[in-house]
Design a protein around this motif. Structure first.
Motif, PDB file in Angstrom:
ATOM      1  N   THR A  14      14.465  23.195 -26.315  1.00 25.21           N
ATOM      2  CA  THR A  14      14.897  21.812 -26.265  1.00 25.21           C
ATOM      3  C   THR A  14      16.303  21.665 -26.827  1.00 25.21           C
ATOM      4  OG1 THR A  14      14.227  19.564 -26.843  1.00 25.21           O
ATOM      5  CG2 THR A  14      13.932  21.238 -28.546  1.00 25.21           C
ATOM      6  N   ALA A  15      17.038  20.682 -26.327  1.00 26.52           N
ATOM      7  CA  ALA A  15      18.374  20.303 -26.809  1.00 26.52           C
ATOM      8  C   ALA A  15      19.460  21.306 -26.460  1.00 26.52           C
ATOM      9  CB  ALA A  15      18.365  20.055 -28.323  1.00 26.52           C
ATOM     10  N   THR A  16      19.204  22.199 -25.490  1.00 24.11           N
ATOM     11  CA  THR A  16      20.245  23.151 -25.076  1.00 24.11           C
ATOM     12  C   THR A  16      21.028  22.672 -23.862  1.00 24.11           C
ATOM     13  OG1 THR A  16      18.537  24.392 -23.895  1.00 24.11           O
ATOM     14  CG2 THR A  16      19.214  25.228 -26.053  1.00 24.11           C
ATOM     15  N   GLY A  17      20.639  21.555 -23.262  1.00 29.05           N
ATOM     16  CA  GLY A  17      21.385  21.020 -22.126  1.00 29.05           C
ATOM     17  C   GLY A  17      20.788  21.351 -20.772  1.00 29.05           C
ATOM     18  N   LYS A  18      19.483  21.580 -20.729  1.00 30.76           N
ATOM     19  CA  LYS A  18      18.847  21.950 -19.454  1.00 30.76           C
ATOM     20  C   LYS A  18      18.980  20.833 -18.415  1.00 30.76           C
ATOM     21  CE  LYS A  18      14.797  22.824 -21.277  1.00 30.76           C
ATOM     22  NZ  LYS A  18      15.160  22.616 -22.698  1.00 30.76           N
ATOM     23  N   SER A  19      18.789  19.585 -18.835  1.00 27.28           N
ATOM     24  CA  SER A  19      18.856  18.479 -17.874  1.00 27.28           C
ATOM     25  C   SER A  19      20.238  18.373 -17.251  1.00 27.28           C
ATOM     26  CB  SER A  19      18.488  17.155 -18.563  1.00 27.28           C
ATOM     27  OG  SER A  19      17.140  17.152 -18.971  1.00 27.28           O
ATOM     28  N   ASP A  20      21.286  18.514 -18.053  1.00 20.54           N
ATOM     29  CA  ASP A  20      22.651  18.428 -17.530  1.00 20.54           C
ATOM     30  C   ASP A  20      22.934  19.558 -16.552  1.00 20.54           C
ATOM     31  OD1 ASP A  20      23.156  16.167 -19.024  1.00 20.54           O
ATOM     32  OD2 ASP A  20      24.125  17.246 -20.665  1.00 20.54           O
ATOM     33  N   LEU A  21      22.515  20.773 -16.904  1.00 15.31           N
ATOM     34  CA  LEU A  21      22.739  21.896 -15.998  1.00 15.31           C
ATOM     35  C   LEU A  21      21.921  21.708 -14.716  1.00 15.31           C
ATOM     36  CD1 LEU A  21      23.979  24.621 -15.330  1.00 15.31           C
ATOM     37  CD2 LEU A  21      22.089  25.723 -16.560  1.00 15.31           C
ATOM     38  N   GLY A  22      20.702  21.242 -14.852  1.00 16.25           N
ATOM     39  CA  GLY A  22      19.880  21.007 -13.672  1.00 16.25           C
ATOM     40  C   GLY A  22      20.518  20.018 -12.714  1.00 16.25           C
ATOM     41  N   LEU A  23      21.066  18.924 -13.253  1.00 14.84           N
ATOM     42  CA  LEU A  23      21.746  17.943 -12.408  1.00 14.84           C
ATOM     43  C   LEU A  23      22.943  18.571 -11.702  1.00 14.84           C
ATOM     44  CD1 LEU A  23      21.803  14.711 -14.613  1.00 14.84           C
ATOM     45  CD2 LEU A  23      20.575  15.021 -12.462  1.00 14.84           C
ATOM     46  N   ALA A  24      23.727  19.327 -12.452  1.00 15.92           N
ATOM     47  CA  ALA A  24      24.927  19.942 -11.867  1.00 15.92           C
ATOM     48  C   ALA A  24      24.561  20.908 -10.749  1.00 15.92           C
ATOM     49  CB  ALA A  24      25.726  20.657 -12.952  1.00 15.92           C
ATOM     50  N   LEU A  25      23.516  21.714 -10.962  1.00 18.26           N
ATOM     51  CA  LEU A  25      23.118  22.669  -9.934  1.00 18.26           C
ATOM     52  C   LEU A  25      22.511  21.956  -8.727  1.00 18.26           C
ATOM     53  CD1 LEU A  25      21.574  25.626 -11.982  1.00 18.26           C
ATOM     54  CD2 LEU A  25      23.896  25.356 -11.097  1.00 18.26           C
ATOM     55  N   ALA A  26      21.723  20.914  -8.969  1.00 20.31           N
ATOM     56  CA  ALA A  26      21.141  20.174  -7.852  1.00 20.31           C
ATOM     57  C   ALA A  26      22.238  19.553  -6.991  1.00 20.31           C
ATOM     58  CB  ALA A  26      20.185  19.096  -8.367  1.00 20.31           C
ATOM     59  N   GLU A  27      23.298  19.060  -7.619  1.00 20.02           N
ATOM     60  CA  GLU A  27      24.421  18.505  -6.860  1.00 20.02           C
ATOM     61  C   GLU A  27      25.099  19.575  -6.012  1.00 20.02           C
ATOM     62  OE1 GLU A  27      26.336  14.636  -8.961  1.00 20.02           O
ATOM     63  OE2 GLU A  27      26.847  16.551  -9.898  1.00 20.02           O
ATOM     64  N   ARG A  28      25.329  20.723  -6.612  1.00 22.30           N
ATOM     65  CA  ARG A  28      26.064  21.787  -5.916  1.00 22.30           C
ATOM     66  C   ARG A  28      25.211  22.494  -4.858  1.00 22.30           C
ATOM     67  NH1 ARG A  28      30.469  23.513  -9.228  1.00 22.30           N
ATOM     68  NH2 ARG A  28      30.869  25.140  -7.657  1.00 22.30           N
ATOM     69  N   LEU A  29      23.900  22.489  -5.038  1.00 25.45           N
ATOM     70  CA  LEU A  29      23.006  23.236  -4.147  1.00 25.45           C
ATOM     71  C   LEU A  29      22.227  22.338  -3.188  1.00 25.45           C
ATOM     72  CD1 LEU A  29      21.575  25.673  -6.857  1.00 25.45           C
ATOM     73  CD2 LEU A  29      23.204  26.273  -5.052  1.00 25.45           C
ATOM     74  N   PRO A  54      16.734   6.493 -14.580  1.00 29.42           N
ATOM     75  CA  PRO A  54      17.065   6.571 -13.153  1.00 29.42           C
ATOM     76  C   PRO A  54      18.560   6.491 -12.871  1.00 29.42           C
ATOM     77  CG  PRO A  54      15.088   5.259 -13.449  1.00 29.42           C
ATOM     78  CD  PRO A  54      15.598   5.585 -14.836  1.00 29.42           C
ATOM     79  N   ALA A  55      19.276   5.656 -13.607  1.00 29.45           N
ATOM     80  CA  ALA A  55      20.712   5.514 -13.371  1.00 29.45           C
ATOM     81  C   ALA A  55      21.495   6.761 -13.742  1.00 29.45           C
ATOM     82  CB  ALA A  55      21.244   4.317 -14.149  1.00 29.45           C
ATOM     83  N   GLU A  56      20.883   7.633 -14.558  1.00 29.79           N
ATOM     84  CA  GLU A  56      21.567   8.858 -14.993  1.00 29.79           C
ATOM     85  C   GLU A  56      21.261  10.054 -14.090  1.00 29.79           C
ATOM     86  OE1 GLU A  56      21.659   8.353 -19.815  1.00 29.79           O
ATOM     87  OE2 GLU A  56      19.699   8.806 -18.903  1.00 29.79           O
ATOM     88  N   ARG A  57      20.460   9.849 -13.056  1.00 33.06           N
ATOM     89  CA  ARG A  57      20.006  10.971 -12.230  1.00 33.06           C
ATOM     90  C   ARG A  57      20.907  11.247 -11.031  1.00 33.06           C
ATOM     91  NH1 ARG A  57      13.563   9.221 -12.504  1.00 33.06           N
ATOM     92  NH2 ARG A  57      13.524   9.107 -14.800  1.00 33.06           N
ATOM     93  N   ARG A  58      22.005  10.523 -10.926  1.00 38.03           N
ATOM     94  CA  ARG A  58      23.043  10.761  -9.917  1.00 38.03           C
ATOM     95  C   ARG A  58      22.498  10.700  -8.489  1.00 38.03           C
ATOM     96  NH1 ARG A  58      26.062  16.028 -12.670  1.00 38.03           N
ATOM     97  NH2 ARG A  58      25.910  15.299 -14.824  1.00 38.03           N
ATOM     98  N   GLY A  59      21.452   9.925  -8.296  1.00 42.71           N
ATOM     99  CA  GLY A  59      20.882   9.806  -6.968  1.00 42.71           C
ATOM    100  C   GLY A  59      20.056  10.991  -6.533  1.00 42.71           C
ATOM    101  N   ILE A  60      19.825  11.945  -7.427  1.00 44.19           N
ATOM    102  CA  ILE A  60      19.063  13.153  -7.095  1.00 44.19           C
ATOM    103  C   ILE A  60      17.578  12.866  -7.278  1.00 44.19           C
ATOM    104  CG2 ILE A  60      18.606  15.549  -7.778  1.00 44.19           C
ATOM    105  CD1 ILE A  60      21.566  15.591  -8.747  1.00 44.19           C
ATOM    106  N   PRO A  61      16.757  13.119  -6.271  1.00 39.67           N
ATOM    107  CA  PRO A  61      15.311  12.882  -6.433  1.00 39.67           C
ATOM    108  C   PRO A  61      14.733  13.743  -7.556  1.00 39.67           C
ATOM    109  CG  PRO A  61      15.869  13.162  -4.111  1.00 39.67           C
ATOM    110  CD  PRO A  61      17.089  13.535  -4.899  1.00 39.67           C
ATOM    111  N   HIS A  62      13.877  13.130  -8.373  1.00 41.57           N
ATOM    112  CA  HIS A  62      13.180  13.821  -9.453  1.00 41.57           C
ATOM    113  C   HIS A  62      11.675  13.713  -9.204  1.00 41.57           C
ATOM    114  CE1 HIS A  62      17.028  13.879 -11.464  1.00 41.57           C
ATOM    115  NE2 HIS A  62      16.518  14.394 -12.555  1.00 41.57           N
ATOM    116  N   HIS A  63      10.991  14.827  -9.331  1.00 37.34           N
ATOM    117  CA  HIS A  63       9.556  14.882  -9.098  1.00 37.34           C
ATOM    118  C   HIS A  63       8.830  15.238 -10.397  1.00 37.34           C
ATOM    119  CE1 HIS A  63      10.384  14.881  -4.737  1.00 37.34           C
ATOM    120  NE2 HIS A  63      11.400  15.672  -5.062  1.00 37.34           N
ATOM    121  N   GLN A  64       7.583  14.800 -10.511  1.00 35.77           N
ATOM    122  CA  GLN A  64       6.729  15.065 -11.676  1.00 35.77           C
ATOM    123  C   GLN A  64       7.278  14.422 -12.959  1.00 35.77           C
ATOM    124  OE1 GLN A  64       3.635  16.317 -11.302  1.00 35.77           O
ATOM    125  NE2 GLN A  64       4.195  16.253  -9.139  1.00 35.77           N
TER     126      GLN A  64
END
Length: 321
Positions: A14-29, A54-64
């Motif tokens: 926790t607190a290592t920045g997984k959510s931010d990296l996940g968003l960045a990769l989802a955008e690029r991929l 929701p406003a922080e998810r950059r329009g990327i669908p999130h599941h679960q």
């Protein structure tokens, strides 16, 4: 999952920045995110789980995310069924699945060959009655005799898991440890772990607790308590301590300190879990080129040229005791 692109799984403490990296990769991929944080399943548990609004998810669908009521107990088997259905839907849309979260058991349920033995309410009730009458240590001793491997991984005070292990042994006639997940992908994936220097991570955790408090964690827990919290939700780090504050068992300083301490323990536990998985490719969470490093790993994995992770104890050391 045949023919689908490799799932990209972002794991680690926790607190290592997984959510931010996940968003960045989802955008690029061109991806969609599948949550693997067991506390983010719960509706209304937002501030204390660091759930992206929701406003922080950059329009990327999130599941679960927001799929359970706080009164419910999460089921790994149900999660596996539903999250794998999400993976199939993402693949059918021609998009990439990016799994993000630090709940190791749920990551394994999503990706690995992992079966779930059935349950029997009568057997479980009988074992739970024995816990009350004999104590969990007596049943742990029985587990140690029947399945030393399982007993070694379950503490004698963890009555719930001791009961479950004995239940599985009785129902299947096989060791409980034989039903535990192996490091074998059923869903092809590349796992990227975020490692962080211990002192830096501890500072991040303190900052996160401060932010949660200022964002209204106490009010969130008050509202949830009025609705009702199940056993799992009430024991979550952050929520358990604020409930103790509301009950007058802790003052504010003690509660905030207890949340930080509990989060640090959680981070060590998560690092231990993922550190034992030889398939995880570790990256430095502070690397200014983190996103590019992660994309390089994904590209190499897609091409089938990603070498096995180098045996390097550094990630395990950085969060050691």
């Amino acid at each position: 999952m045949t023919g689908a692109a490799l799932v990209v799984a972002i794991v680690g403490p926790t607190a290592t920045g997984k959510s931010d990296l996940g968003l960045a990769l989802a955008e690029r991929l061109d991806g969609e995110i599948v949550n693997t944080d067991s506390m983010q399943f719960y509706r209304g548990m937002d501030i204390g789980t660091a759930k992206l609004a929701p406003a922080e998810r950059r329009g990327i669908p999130h599941h679960q995310i927001d799929v359970l009521d706080p009164l419910d107990d999460a089921s790994v088997a149900d999660y596996q069924r539903d999250a794998r259905a999400d993976l199939q839907g993402i693949a059918a849309r021609g998009r990439r699945a990016v799994a993000v979260g630090g709940s190791g058991l749920y990551v394994r349920a999503l990706l690995d060959n992992m079966d779930f033995p059935g349950t029997d309410p009568l057997v479980r009730a009988r074992l739970e009655a024995r816990v009350e009458a004999e104590g969990s240590r007596a049943l742990h001793a029985e587990l140690e005799r029947l399945d030393p491997g399982a007993a070694a991984g379950i503490g004698p005070r963890n009555a719930r898991r001791v009961v479950r292990a004995l239940e599985v042994i009785e129902l299947t006639g096989r060791p409980y440890s034989s039903s535990l997940p192996q490091h074998v992908y059923e869903v092809p994936a590349v796992q990227i772990g975020l490692d962080c220097d211990r002192a830096v991570l501890d500072a991040r955790i303190e900052s996160r607790v401060d932010h949660m408090w200022e964002a209204g964690l106490v009010g969130e827990v008050e509202a949830l308590a009025a609705h009702g919290l199940g056993r799992t939700a009430a024991r979550a780090v952050g929520y358990a301590q604020v409930l103790a504050l509301l009950a007058g068992e802790l003052d504010e300083v003690e509660a905030r300190s207890a949340i930080a301490a509990g989060t640090r323990r959680l981070a060590r536990k998560q690092m231990g879990w993922f550190g034992r998985d030889p398939r995880v490719h570790w990256l430095d969470a502070q690397d200014p080129d983190l996103v590019e490093r992660a994309l390089e790993l994904v590209a190499a994995a897609d091409e089938g040229g990603l070498a096995p992770p180098t045996v390097d104890p550094a990630p395990r050391r950085s969060l050691g005791s």
